[in-house]
Scaffold this motif. Structure first.
Motif, mmCIF file in Angstrom:
data_model
loop_
_atom_site.group_PDB
_atom_site.id
_atom_site.type_symbol
_atom_site.label_atom_id
_atom_site.label_comp_id
_atom_site.label_asym_id
_atom_site.label_seq_id
_atom_site.Cartn_x
_atom_site.Cartn_y
_atom_site.Cartn_z
ATOM 1 N N VAL A 13 13.894 -53.981 13.676
ATOM 2 C CA VAL A 13 13.544 -54.409 12.322
ATOM 3 C C VAL A 13 12.219 -53.777 11.929
ATOM 4 C CG1 VAL A 13 13.034 -56.396 10.846
ATOM 5 C CG2 VAL A 13 14.787 -56.582 12.609
ATOM 6 N N LYS A 14 12.262 -53.043 10.833
ATOM 7 C CA LYS A 14 11.038 -52.379 10.365
ATOM 8 C C LYS A 14 10.238 -53.303 9.457
ATOM 9 C CE LYS A 14 10.421 -48.053 9.538
ATOM 10 N NZ LYS A 14 10.451 -46.747 8.849
ATOM 11 N N LEU A 15 8.940 -53.133 9.499
ATOM 12 C CA LEU A 15 8.062 -53.926 8.643
ATOM 13 C C LEU A 15 8.287 -53.547 7.179
ATOM 14 C CD1 LEU A 15 5.952 -56.039 9.391
ATOM 15 C CD2 LEU A 15 4.223 -54.269 9.321
ATOM 16 N N ILE A 16 8.411 -52.253 6.960
ATOM 17 C CA ILE A 16 8.670 -51.719 5.612
ATOM 18 C C ILE A 16 9.077 -50.243 5.795
ATOM 19 C CG2 ILE A 16 6.237 -51.063 5.243
ATOM 20 C CD1 ILE A 16 6.605 -51.801 2.271
ATOM 21 N N GLY A 17 9.923 -49.760 4.906
ATOM 22 C CA GLY A 17 10.433 -48.395 5.060
ATOM 23 C C GLY A 17 9.381 -47.318 5.292
ATOM 24 N N PRO A 18 8.303 -47.277 4.486
ATOM 25 C CA PRO A 18 7.348 -46.159 4.609
ATOM 26 C C PRO A 18 6.460 -46.185 5.860
ATOM 27 C CG PRO A 18 7.147 -47.277 2.484
ATOM 28 C CD PRO A 18 8.023 -48.112 3.319
ATOM 29 N N LEU A 19 6.441 -47.288 6.598
ATOM 30 C CA LEU A 19 5.603 -47.351 7.801
ATOM 31 C C LEU A 19 6.494 -47.322 9.043
ATOM 32 C CD1 LEU A 19 2.935 -50.088 6.874
ATOM 33 C CD2 LEU A 19 2.704 -47.602 6.762
ATOM 34 N N PRO A 20 5.949 -46.806 10.158
ATOM 35 C CA PRO A 20 6.805 -46.678 11.340
ATOM 36 C C PRO A 20 6.944 -47.963 12.177
ATOM 37 C CG PRO A 20 4.647 -45.729 11.770
ATOM 38 C CD PRO A 20 4.619 -46.202 10.355
ATOM 39 N N PHE A 21 6.285 -49.036 11.764
ATOM 40 C CA PHE A 21 6.180 -50.205 12.637
ATOM 41 C C PHE A 21 7.447 -51.055 12.724
ATOM 42 C CE2 PHE A 21 1.897 -49.174 11.157
ATOM 43 C CZ PHE A 21 1.340 -48.841 12.383
ATOM 44 N N ILE A 22 7.733 -51.446 13.970
ATOM 45 C CA ILE A 22 8.901 -52.278 14.270
ATOM 46 C C ILE A 22 8.392 -53.672 14.642
ATOM 47 C CG2 ILE A 22 10.775 -52.598 15.966
ATOM 48 C CD1 ILE A 22 11.286 -50.174 14.198
ATOM 49 N N ILE A 71 -2.163 -44.182 2.841
ATOM 50 C CA ILE A 71 -2.511 -44.192 1.414
ATOM 51 C C ILE A 71 -3.452 -43.020 1.098
ATOM 52 C CG2 ILE A 71 -3.777 -45.524 -0.355
ATOM 53 C CD1 ILE A 71 -2.471 -48.067 1.063
ATOM 54 N N GLU A 72 -4.362 -42.734 2.060
ATOM 55 C CA GLU A 72 -5.282 -41.603 1.863
ATOM 56 C C GLU A 72 -4.604 -40.260 2.101
ATOM 57 O OE1 GLU A 72 -8.584 -42.341 4.473
ATOM 58 O OE2 GLU A 72 -9.024 -44.214 3.413
ATOM 59 N N GLN A 73 -3.692 -40.245 3.069
ATOM 60 C CA GLN A 73 -3.015 -38.974 3.412
ATOM 61 C C GLN A 73 -1.500 -39.180 3.371
ATOM 62 O OE1 GLN A 73 -4.559 -37.446 7.270
ATOM 63 N NE2 GLN A 73 -5.964 -39.148 7.116
ATOM 64 N N PRO A 74 -0.888 -39.106 2.199
ATOM 65 C CA PRO A 74 0.556 -39.383 2.089
ATOM 66 C C PRO A 74 1.448 -38.516 2.975
ATOM 67 C CG PRO A 74 -0.479 -39.304 -0.069
ATOM 68 C CD PRO A 74 -1.502 -38.843 0.904
ATOM 69 N N LYS A 75 0.893 -37.405 3.496
ATOM 70 C CA LYS A 75 1.675 -36.564 4.407
ATOM 71 C C LYS A 75 2.165 -37.367 5.615
ATOM 72 C CE LYS A 75 0.124 -31.828 3.886
ATOM 73 N NZ LYS A 75 -0.706 -30.782 4.446
ATOM 74 N N LEU A 76 1.390 -38.401 5.974
ATOM 75 C CA LEU A 76 1.735 -39.220 7.138
ATOM 76 C C LEU A 76 3.039 -39.992 6.943
ATOM 77 C CD1 LEU A 76 -1.787 -40.628 8.047
ATOM 78 C CD2 LEU A 76 -0.435 -39.025 9.401
ATOM 79 N N LEU A 77 3.513 -40.055 5.708
ATOM 80 C CA LEU A 77 4.786 -40.742 5.450
ATOM 81 C C LEU A 77 5.930 -40.082 6.210
ATOM 82 C CD1 LEU A 77 4.387 -41.328 1.627
ATOM 83 C CD2 LEU A 77 4.662 -43.131 3.321
ATOM 84 N N ALA A 78 5.723 -38.810 6.559
ATOM 85 C CA ALA A 78 6.758 -38.100 7.325
ATOM 86 C C ALA A 78 6.954 -38.743 8.701
ATOM 87 C CB ALA A 78 6.404 -36.635 7.450
ATOM 88 N N GLU A 79 5.992 -39.594 9.124
ATOM 89 C CA GLU A 79 6.068 -40.254 10.435
ATOM 90 C C GLU A 79 6.858 -41.564 10.378
ATOM 91 O OE1 GLU A 79 4.044 -38.849 13.129
ATOM 92 O OE2 GLU A 79 4.016 -37.265 11.599
ATOM 93 N N SER A 80 7.340 -41.920 9.189
ATOM 94 C CA SER A 80 7.882 -43.273 9.018
ATOM 95 C C SER A 80 9.095 -43.578 9.882
ATOM 96 C CB SER A 80 8.225 -43.517 7.544
ATOM 97 O OG SER A 80 9.254 -42.636 7.149
ATOM 98 N N ASN A 81 9.811 -42.547 10.310
ATOM 99 C CA ASN A 81 10.980 -42.804 11.162
ATOM 100 C C ASN A 81 10.697 -42.583 12.651
ATOM 101 O OD1 ASN A 81 12.537 -43.618 9.002
ATOM 102 N ND2 ASN A 81 13.324 -41.571 8.596
ATOM 103 N N LYS A 82 9.395 -42.392 12.972
ATOM 104 C CA LYS A 82 9.016 -42.305 14.402
ATOM 105 C C LYS A 82 8.462 -43.673 14.779
ATOM 106 C CE LYS A 82 7.973 -37.427 14.001
ATOM 107 N NZ LYS A 82 6.918 -36.486 13.657
ATOM 108 N N TRP A 83 9.342 -44.555 15.195
ATOM 109 C CA TRP A 83 9.015 -45.969 15.296
ATOM 110 C C TRP A 83 7.918 -46.323 16.301
ATOM 111 C CZ3 TRP A 83 14.720 -45.593 16.296
ATOM 112 C CH2 TRP A 83 15.381 -45.313 15.102
ATOM 113 N N VAL A 84 7.144 -47.292 15.916
ATOM 114 C CA VAL A 84 6.066 -47.818 16.774
ATOM 115 C C VAL A 84 6.288 -49.325 16.882
ATOM 116 C CG1 VAL A 84 3.573 -48.177 16.963
ATOM 117 C CG2 VAL A 84 4.440 -46.076 15.924
ATOM 118 N N GLU A 85 6.460 -49.805 18.134
ATOM 119 C CA GLU A 85 6.690 -51.245 18.318
ATOM 120 C C GLU A 85 5.365 -51.991 18.186
ATOM 121 O OE1 GLU A 85 9.787 -52.546 19.683
ATOM 122 O OE2 GLU A 85 10.783 -50.617 20.047
ATOM 123 N N LEU A 86 5.410 -53.109 17.503
ATOM 124 C CA LEU A 86 4.186 -53.923 17.376
ATOM 125 C C LEU A 86 4.067 -54.894 18.541
ATOM 126 C CD1 LEU A 86 4.077 -54.792 13.579
ATOM 127 C CD2 LEU A 86 2.521 -53.287 14.827
#
Lengths: 82, 315
Positions: free
Chosen positions: B258-267, B300-315
């Motif tokens: 379950v993702k926190l939100i689409g644009p972030l990689p956090f699970i 928010i400062e570097q929108p390029k990082l959005l490309a990381e959104s599907n490289k999941w990070v477990e919380l």
């Protein structure tokens, strides 16, 4: 009076949350609002709802009538009931 | 007693909305796909695991579920899933429409969905198929016609890109002539494959300005006749807002995470191992996690990082 299609109600600690899933609009209400919604779902008419709530809350009939009518108007205005 | 709009997601005992990507398999290779869908994931939930989650959705009285993919109609248990949820929750299905023939449209009509959303990224086959690689505009339009004929609430979703943004007015007119319930659109989200193809896809400010002007014109033109909804914010603006006001929803990906939100990689949970109600609690806490907040600010400062959104990070 009945709930519009695709309107869902869920009981919560504070009362109820009303989700019109078709229009994607969310509303919340308190315990009394929840009671009115449940009575409407059961097909009760305004007078019956007023009687039931008068008994439940041991409140003055006029006060309950004003509250119920106001709440039902809000439900209609917001497209939750027909 | 009053009917109020204001709601704090933390006060809710369960989510109000589940966005569930039930599979990753897709017959198309859309240049702007947020999920980078195509092939199945090796660890997607099996039927038993899916039904375990479905039972929890019903028990928790979650009022609204959107099923998407990949292409959800390619999921072997798609109709069983919908049959299980029928009459218990509102169901929206997000599809490319290419597997909807007369028989499937009738089957869908019996399931009483809230709506079926068909992705139509152009008013012409050339534009639609240029963006949706392997796609077939005729089939998507036919799906709309068949569903409408069966009385299904049918919506069209249009993602504006450099390729198709100029066709929005034409598309809305076409949608109305087809008899669709509504048209949904908004700025392209810089996630997944869209992030990888960003320079090629992202419309200019001027193009967006014209786009929103046409939309506002069309909203007036079709007022009371057809719903036209657009979300005016881009993914960064959405992220800023959600840091303050998280949605009362969960995003389930095909492997049950379950993702926190689409644009972030956090699970924030794993439905193969955890109960939905526990994942909901993790979700609430997750938004306060300093790791999440710091990374979100970086994005928010570097929108390029959005490309990381599907490289999941477990919380």
């Amino acid at each position: 009076m009945e709930l519009k299609k695709f309107v869902k109600i869920r009981e919560e600690k504070f009362g109820a949350v009303i989700f019109d899933t078709l229009r994607e609009k969310v509303f919340v209400t308190n315990e009394t609002g929840k009671d009115i919604l449940n009575l409407l779902k059961d097909g009760k008419q305004i007078e019956e709802i007023i009687d039931i709530l008068k008994e439940k809350y041991e409140k003055n009939g006029d006060e309950i009538r004003i509250d119920v009518n106001k709440f039902i108007s809000q439900l209609k205005e917001n497209g939750i009931i027909t | 007693m009053e009917l109020l709009h204001k709601i704090d997601f933390k006060d809710l005992k369960a989510p109000l909305f589940i966005a569930w990507q039930i599979n990753s398999e897709c017959n198309l290779g859309c240049l702007h796909c947020c999920e980078e869908a195509g092939h199945s994931m090796p660890d997607e939930m099996n039927k038993e695991e899916i039904f375990n989650v479905l039972e929890q959705i019903v028990d928790l009285k979650i009022p609204y579920v959107a099923l998407s993919g990949g292409e959800p109609l390619l999921h072997p248990n798609f109709f069983e899933i919908c049959e299980f949820l029928k009459d218990k929750t509102s169901i929206k299905v997000e599809t490319n429409g290419e597997f909807i023939d007369e028989r499937i449209a009738k089957k869908i009509a019996n399931l009483k969905f809230r709506s079926v959303q068909i992705s139509l990224d152009g008013a012409t086959p050339f534009t639609h198929e240029r963006l949706r690689l392997g796609g077939n505009w005729e089939k998507a339009v036919m799906a709309c016609k068949l569903l409408i004929k069966e009385g299904v609430n049918t919506e069209i979703v249009f993602v504006p890109t450099k390729f198709n943004i100029q066709e929005i007015g034409q598309l809305i007119d076409m949608a109305y002539s087809l008899g669709v319930y509504g048209v949904y659109t908004g700025k392209i989200m810089r996630i997944g494959r869209a992030a990888q193809n960003w320079r090629m896809l992202c419309p200019s400010e001027q193009e967006y300005e014209n786009f929103f002007a046409i939309l506002n014109e069309k909203i007036k033109q079709y007022d009371g006749k057809m719903k036209i909804y657009y979300y005016p914010y881009d993914v960064i603006e959405e992220l800023k807002y959600r840091l303050e006001y998280p949605a009362a929803s969960l995003l389930i990906i095909p492997n049950g995470k379950v993702k926190l939100i689409g644009p972030l990689p956090f699970i924030c949970g794993d439905l193969k191992k955890q109960k939905l109600i526990d994942v909901w609690e993790n979700y609430k806490i997750g938004w306060q996690n300093p790791k999440v907040r710091e990374f979100a600010k970086k994005v928010i400062e570097q929108p390029k990082l959005l490309a990381e959104s599907n490289k999941w990070v477990e919380l």
